[in-house]
Design a protein around this motif. Structure first.
Motif, PDB file in Angstrom:
ATOM      1  N   GLU A 227       0.817  -1.132  -0.001  1.00  0.00           N
ATOM      2  CA  GLU A 227      -0.108  -0.001  -0.141  1.00  0.00           C
ATOM      3  C   GLU A 227       0.963   1.312  -0.106  1.00  0.00           C
ATOM      4  O   GLU A 227       0.183   2.255  -0.421  1.00  0.00           O
ATOM      5  N   HIS A 228       2.045   1.106   0.388  1.00  0.00           N
ATOM      6  CA  HIS A 228       2.967   2.440   0.502  1.00  0.00           C
ATOM      7  C   HIS A 228       4.026   2.310  -0.717  1.00  0.00           C
ATOM      8  O   HIS A 228       4.895   3.214  -0.673  1.00  0.00           O
ATOM      9  N   ALA A 229       4.022   1.179  -1.444  1.00  0.00           N
ATOM     10  CA  ALA A 229       5.227   0.895  -2.137  1.00  0.00           C
ATOM     11  C   ALA A 229       5.446   2.164  -3.365  1.00  0.00           C
ATOM     12  O   ALA A 229       6.484   2.505  -3.837  1.00  0.00           O
ATOM     13  N   SER A 230       4.333   2.671  -3.907  1.00  0.00           N
ATOM     14  CA  SER A 230       4.138   3.684  -4.828  1.00  0.00           C
ATOM     15  C   SER A 230       4.814   5.096  -4.325  1.00  0.00           C
ATOM     16  O   SER A 230       4.866   6.086  -5.101  1.00  0.00           O
ATOM     17  N   ASP A 231       4.966   5.109  -2.916  1.00  0.00           N
ATOM     18  CA  ASP A 231       5.623   6.425  -2.570  1.00  0.00           C
ATOM     19  C   ASP A 231       7.132   6.492  -2.954  1.00  0.00           C
ATOM     20  O   ASP A 231       7.582   7.398  -2.638  1.00  0.00           O
ATOM     21  N   TYR A 232       7.490   5.438  -3.470  1.00  0.00           N
ATOM     22  CA  TYR A 232       9.121   5.305  -3.564  1.00  0.00           C
ATOM     23  C   TYR A 232       9.226   4.541  -4.983  1.00  0.00           C
ATOM     24  O   TYR A 232       8.687   3.964  -5.646  1.00  0.00           O
ATOM     25  N   ARG A 313      -2.323   9.055  -8.192  1.00  0.00           N
ATOM     26  CA  ARG A 313      -1.829   9.696  -6.782  1.00  0.00           C
ATOM     27  C   ARG A 313      -2.074  11.290  -6.819  1.00  0.00           C
ATOM     28  O   ARG A 313      -1.937  12.075  -8.074  1.00  0.00           O
ATOM     29  N   LYS A 314      -2.336  11.860  -5.655  1.00  0.00           N
ATOM     30  CA  LYS A 314      -2.739  13.242  -5.700  1.00  0.00           C
ATOM     31  C   LYS A 314      -1.657  13.989  -5.999  1.00  0.00           C
ATOM     32  O   LYS A 314      -0.350  13.948  -5.700  1.00  0.00           O
ATOM     33  N   GLY A 315      -2.178  14.881  -6.918  1.00  0.00           N
ATOM     34  CA  GLY A 315      -1.011  16.104  -7.497  1.00  0.00           C
ATOM     35  C   GLY A 315      -0.210  15.543  -8.298  1.00  0.00           C
ATOM     36  O   GLY A 315       1.011  16.094  -8.905  1.00  0.00           O
ATOM     37  N   CYS A 316      -0.399  14.213  -8.912  1.00  0.00           N
ATOM     38  CA  CYS A 316       0.625  13.706  -9.659  1.00  0.00           C
ATOM     39  C   CYS A 316       0.206  13.475 -11.267  1.00  0.00           C
ATOM     40  O   CYS A 316       0.686  14.075 -12.119  1.00  0.00           O
ATOM     41  N   LYS A 317      -0.999  12.546 -11.233  1.00  0.00           N
ATOM     42  CA  LYS A 317      -1.353  12.380 -12.796  1.00  0.00           C
ATOM     43  C   LYS A 317      -0.232  12.132 -13.758  1.00  0.00           C
ATOM     44  O   LYS A 317      -0.045  12.785 -14.665  1.00  0.00           O
ATOM     45  N   PHE A 318       0.542  11.060 -13.411  1.00  0.00           N
ATOM     46  CA  PHE A 318       1.544  10.699 -13.944  1.00  0.00           C
ATOM     47  C   PHE A 318       1.266  10.317 -15.586  1.00  0.00           C
ATOM     48  O   PHE A 318       2.122  10.606 -16.447  1.00  0.00           O
ATOM     49  N   CYS A 351       4.915  14.918  -8.093  1.00  0.00           N
ATOM     50  CA  CYS A 351       4.158  13.485  -7.516  1.00  0.00           C
ATOM     51  C   CYS A 351       4.992  13.475  -6.153  1.00  0.00           C
ATOM     52  O   CYS A 351       4.170  12.764  -5.389  1.00  0.00           O
ATOM     53  N   GLY A 352       6.207  13.865  -5.761  1.00  0.00           N
ATOM     54  CA  GLY A 352       6.551  13.718  -4.379  1.00  0.00           C
ATOM     55  C   GLY A 352       6.925  12.140  -4.192  1.00  0.00           C
ATOM     56  O   GLY A 352       7.064  11.915  -3.218  1.00  0.00           O
ATOM     57  N   VAL A 353       6.988  11.456  -5.331  1.00  0.00           N
ATOM     58  CA  VAL A 353       7.761   9.948  -4.998  1.00  0.00           C
ATOM     59  C   VAL A 353       9.233  10.007  -4.546  1.00  0.00           C
ATOM     60  O   VAL A 353      10.121  10.849  -5.270  1.00  0.00           O
ATOM     61  N   THR A 354       9.571   9.411  -3.483  1.00  0.00           N
ATOM     62  CA  THR A 354      11.246   9.478  -3.112  1.00  0.00           C
ATOM     63  C   THR A 354      11.888   8.632  -3.813  1.00  0.00           C
ATOM     64  O   THR A 354      11.628   7.381  -4.117  1.00  0.00           O
ATOM     65  N   GLN A 355      12.892   9.195  -4.418  1.00  0.00           N
ATOM     66  CA  GLN A 355      14.201   8.305  -5.065  1.00  0.00           C
ATOM     67  C   GLN A 355      14.733   7.474  -3.956  1.00  0.00           C
ATOM     68  O   GLN A 355      15.133   8.107  -2.760  1.00  0.00           O
ATOM     69  N   LEU A 356      15.047   6.354  -4.210  1.00  0.00           N
ATOM     70  CA  LEU A 356      15.702   5.430  -3.374  1.00  0.00           C
ATOM     71  C   LEU A 356      17.163   4.834  -4.206  1.00  0.00           C
ATOM     72  O   LEU A 356      16.954   4.069  -5.316  1.00  0.00           O
ATOM     73  N   LEU A 357      18.178   4.832  -3.680  1.00  0.00           N
ATOM     74  CA  LEU A 357      19.386   4.404  -3.954  1.00  0.00           C
ATOM     75  C   LEU A 357      19.722   3.432  -3.114  1.00  0.00           C
ATOM     76  O   LEU A 357      20.113   3.716  -1.624  1.00  0.00           O
TER      77      LEU A 357
END
Length: 496
Positions: A227-232, A313-318, A351-357
């Motif tokens: 449920e939170h995977a799309s935040d990243y 996603r709110k504010g995204c509309k990718f 979109c505010g997705v967090t980039q993960l390295l």
């Protein structure tokens, strides 16, 4: 007193005993070898690994191998060795359906595009089904398409793999918005693929890159929950090699490379974890991942589930194609290509997705920026690390003169054309299907978006001629005739 022949008899007896013993040991060795061979080939299922020429291990030898492996890796807690299996397990890329889109405006970076395509062919040989779509504004000549057909053919290493390449022609008037078209294609084909890749035409992506992305994406989902995977989203970092700026590497100057290394030119500032890299604020991710302070990537990867989530996603509309914010040639949030590849997705105000390295596997998600020139911009006016007092970043003014390479060098296209002239009987390599119903299966060039006025007058004739030649090439089954091979090796790109 001993008999005079006693010593001689004793020596003869010893020789007899040694002969018997040697024969016994030799027979024992033969018997052991036979029973060992029997255990390996008969007790085990002979089909396993047969296609690779690999002999499966017997149960006894498996247990020995397993004990050795466990002892050698007893200190490894996080990555214990897997149990031996009787089947070859699939890799992360086996059977994966991948849609790749590449923005390649003209022939300016063709040398880099060829390397990019080689990388995706490697993905096919790793077991994936790869469909590559190249958005471009130039018409490729038949000779070059024919060469790519031979070079890009993925000779089906598994039933689930394959590769197609499509050239989607767009009018040159789209300019920087050539990068937009991939987004609609992704969402139109959302149900048909597992992984989606957008990239510029100068980034070397390998099977390792995609496999590492899939591995880390699954890992993130397991840590934060679906449920939170799309935040990243797992990202990449581009690198170049910092060759000396005032030296051309020749036999005389090759020692100048002794201090050359990979550099991440887009990520400057020290302390590094204040100005270049950021910690991730999440209890389960903070010890495993980081983010880059400047998140421009020139590309991105996404799974089917992530694209669906970002659409809503709110504010995204990718899924919607938008112009980048700001104005001017270098707006504060980057050009259109920066916007489409990175800024829209990762910026908090969008979109505010967090980039993960990933920390442990960081090197697996670094990719070579093939032009290897941007590190030279660092510290120049208007560029990363520069200010008004910095040296100017010089651009082309059209007056530059370049010394060409030796005229005797054999060009790839030149050799390809001569091979086809020398072996004229090879005319079926780009056909597939049942006998009597075979059809062309090579590179497709789609011109449905072009109009007669799409090209400048001096290029229109060349474009129309190439399009007609391509249609005839496909109609006859994908082999060249003399008119296709009559190409100026040095000038065909300039003519476009």
């Amino acid at each position: 007193m001993a008999h005079p022949n006693t010593k001689r008899v004793s020596i003869g007896g010893v020789r007899s005993v040694l002969s018997i013993l040697t024969s016994f040991l030799f027979g024992l060795a033969l018997a052991s070898a036979f029973f060992l061979w029997h255990a390996i080939h008969i007790i085990e299922t002979p089909a396993v690994g047969a296609s690779l020429g690999v002999t499966p291990l017997s149960p006894a030898l498996k247990s020995v191998r397993r004990v050795q492996s466990d002892n050698e890796n007893s200190a490894s807690v996080r990555n214990p060795p897997p149990e031996s299996k009787d089947t070859i397990s699939p890799t992360l890329l086996s059977g994966l359906r991948i849609l790749v889109t590449i923005a390649s405006f003209d022939f300016m970076q063709l040398a880099h595009l060829e390397e990019v395509l080689d990388g995706f062919q490697d993905v096919c040989y790793a077991g994936s089904k790869v469909d590559v779509v190249i958005y471009t504004t130039v018409v490729y000549p038949v000779a070059f398409i024919d060469m790519l057909n031979d070079r890009m053919r993925c000779n089906d290493p598994s039933p689930t793999s394959g590769m197609t390449v499509t050239l989607m022609l767009k009018p040159a008037s789209v300019r920087l918005h050539l990068v937009d078209f991939h987004r609609s294609l992704f969402y139109d084909r959302l149900d048909s693929y597992d992984l989606f890749v957008y990239t510029e035409d100068d980034i070397r992506i390998s099977p390792k890159t995609l496999a590492a992305y899939m591995y880390e994406t699954k890992r993130v989902s397991s840590l934060v929950g679906p449920e939170h995977a799309s935040d990243y989203n797992v990202g990449i970092v581009r690198y170049e090699y910092n060759f000396p700026e005032n030296v051309v590497i020749t036999d005389k100057t090759r020692h100048a490379t002794e201090n050359v290394t990979r550099v991440y030119w887009e990520h400057l500032g020290k302390p590094i974890f204040e100005k270049a890299m950021d910690e991730v604020q999440h209890e389960k991710l903070s010890k495993l991942y980081m983010s880059s302070h400047g998140h421009h990537q020139g590309m991105y990867m996404a799974t089917q589930d992530l694209l669906r989530a970002w659409k809503d996603r709110k504010g995204c509309k990718f899924d919607e194609i938008k112009n980048r914010p700001g104005s001017g040639s270098q707006p504060s949030e980057g050009t259109q290509r920066v916007w489409m590849s990175s800024q829209q997705l990762f910026a908090k105000r969008h979109c505010g997705v967090t980039q993960l390295l990933p920390i442990e596997n960081f090197g697996q998600l670094t990719v070579l920026h093939l032009p290897n020139k941007n590190y030279r911009r660092v510290g120049k006016q208007g560029r990363i690390g520069g200010n008004d007092n910095s040296p100017k970043n010089e651009f082309s003014d059209g007056t530059e003169q370049f010394q060409p390479s030796h005229p005797d060098l054999l060009h790839a296209l030149e050799l390809h054309v001569e091979m086809k002239r020398h072996f004229p009987a090879l005319k079926t390599t780009n056909l597939a299907g049942e006998e009597g119903r075979k059809k062309y299966v090579g590179i497709r060039m789609v011109d449905t978006d072009l109009k007669p006025g799409s090209f400048a007058p001096n290029h229109r004739r060349v474009a129309e001629k190439r399009l007609e030649a391509y249609k005839e090439y496909v109609a006859r089954g994908g082999y060249m005739i003399d008119s296709d091979m009559d190409i100026d090796i040095n000038a065909w790109r300039i003519e476009s």
